[in-house]
Design a protein around this motif. Sequence first.
Motif, PDB file in Angstrom:
ATOM      1  N   CYS A  93       0.986  -1.007   0.167  1.00  0.00           N
ATOM      2  CA  CYS A  93       0.202  -0.022  -0.009  1.00  0.00           C
ATOM      3  C   CYS A  93       0.741   1.245   0.128  1.00  0.00           C
ATOM      4  N   PRO A  94       0.384   2.245  -0.458  1.00  0.00           N
ATOM      5  CA  PRO A  94       1.190   3.601  -0.315  1.00  0.00           C
ATOM      6  C   PRO A  94       1.372   4.274   0.888  1.00  0.00           C
ATOM      7  N   PRO A 106       1.097 -15.628  17.138  1.00  0.00           N
ATOM      8  CA  PRO A 106       2.167 -14.975  17.880  1.00  0.00           C
ATOM      9  C   PRO A 106       2.276 -13.442  17.545  1.00  0.00           C
ATOM     10  N   GLU A 107       3.032 -12.661  18.028  1.00  0.00           N
ATOM     11  CA  GLU A 107       3.115 -11.140  17.810  1.00  0.00           C
ATOM     12  C   GLU A 107       4.193 -10.852  16.352  1.00  0.00           C
ATOM     13  N   LEU A 108       3.417 -10.759  15.213  1.00  0.00           N
ATOM     14  CA  LEU A 108       3.933 -10.506  14.103  1.00  0.00           C
ATOM     15  C   LEU A 108       3.514  -9.249  13.503  1.00  0.00           C
ATOM     16  N   GLY A 109       4.356  -8.403  12.996  1.00  0.00           N
ATOM     17  CA  GLY A 109       4.016  -7.217  12.330  1.00  0.00           C
ATOM     18  C   GLY A 109       3.281  -6.167  13.391  1.00  0.00           C
ATOM     19  N   ASP A 110       2.610  -5.108  12.488  1.00  0.00           N
ATOM     20  CA  ASP A 110       1.883  -4.216  13.351  1.00  0.00           C
ATOM     21  C   ASP A 110       0.709  -4.559  13.905  1.00  0.00           C
ATOM     22  N   GLN A 111      -0.151  -5.476  12.902  1.00  0.00           N
ATOM     23  CA  GLN A 111      -1.426  -6.105  13.324  1.00  0.00           C
ATOM     24  C   GLN A 111      -1.671  -7.375  12.725  1.00  0.00           C
ATOM     25  N   LEU A 156      -3.511   3.588   5.062  1.00  0.00           N
ATOM     26  CA  LEU A 156      -4.084   2.763   3.936  1.00  0.00           C
ATOM     27  C   LEU A 156      -4.038   1.204   4.306  1.00  0.00           C
ATOM     28  N   ALA A 157      -2.995   0.748   4.489  1.00  0.00           N
ATOM     29  CA  ALA A 157      -2.700  -0.555   4.794  1.00  0.00           C
ATOM     30  C   ALA A 157      -3.671  -0.942   6.042  1.00  0.00           C
ATOM     31  N   ALA A 158      -3.624  -0.208   7.167  1.00  0.00           N
ATOM     32  CA  ALA A 158      -4.517  -0.311   8.295  1.00  0.00           C
ATOM     33  C   ALA A 158      -5.850  -0.346   7.966  1.00  0.00           C
ATOM     34  N   ASN A 159      -6.598   0.405   7.072  1.00  0.00           N
ATOM     35  CA  ASN A 159      -7.845   0.373   6.735  1.00  0.00           C
ATOM     36  C   ASN A 159      -8.048  -0.970   5.906  1.00  0.00           C
ATOM     37  N   GLY A 160      -7.046  -1.229   4.949  1.00  0.00           N
ATOM     38  CA  GLY A 160      -7.167  -2.764   4.274  1.00  0.00           C
ATOM     39  C   GLY A 160      -7.202  -3.820   5.395  1.00  0.00           C
TER      40      GLY A 160
END
Length: 106
Positions: free
Chosen positions: A11-12, A40-45, A16-20
């Motif tokens: 995503c740009p 497990p805790e992976l990435g931001d979400q 936008l990635a969080a909305n997706g």
Amino acid sequence: MVWAECTVQSCPSAALAANGFKEARSGVANNNQAREISFPELGDQRAAITHYNSDLDETTAVALLRIGTVLVDLEYEPVPGNSGWSREFEQLASTVATRAQQVQNA
């Protein structure tokens, strides 16, 4: 035989990635017999969900991840009756998340 498919989207922006991520999670969570599973805790979400796929007559696991501006959708099917599958599922997700982070850090 187990089948896994991974879809990666860039995503740009992180917003936008969080909305997706939110939209994808909502779509999967509304599936038939959806059940959130620990992950497990992976990435931001992250979210991991199993649900019954009536077209295939089997249970499918889905991991949704957001790593910065990258969205990952990992599908794993069929989910066997024993608990050993979850380790493989988590390892696949971890590998993809690590690679997405490496690409963004480059």
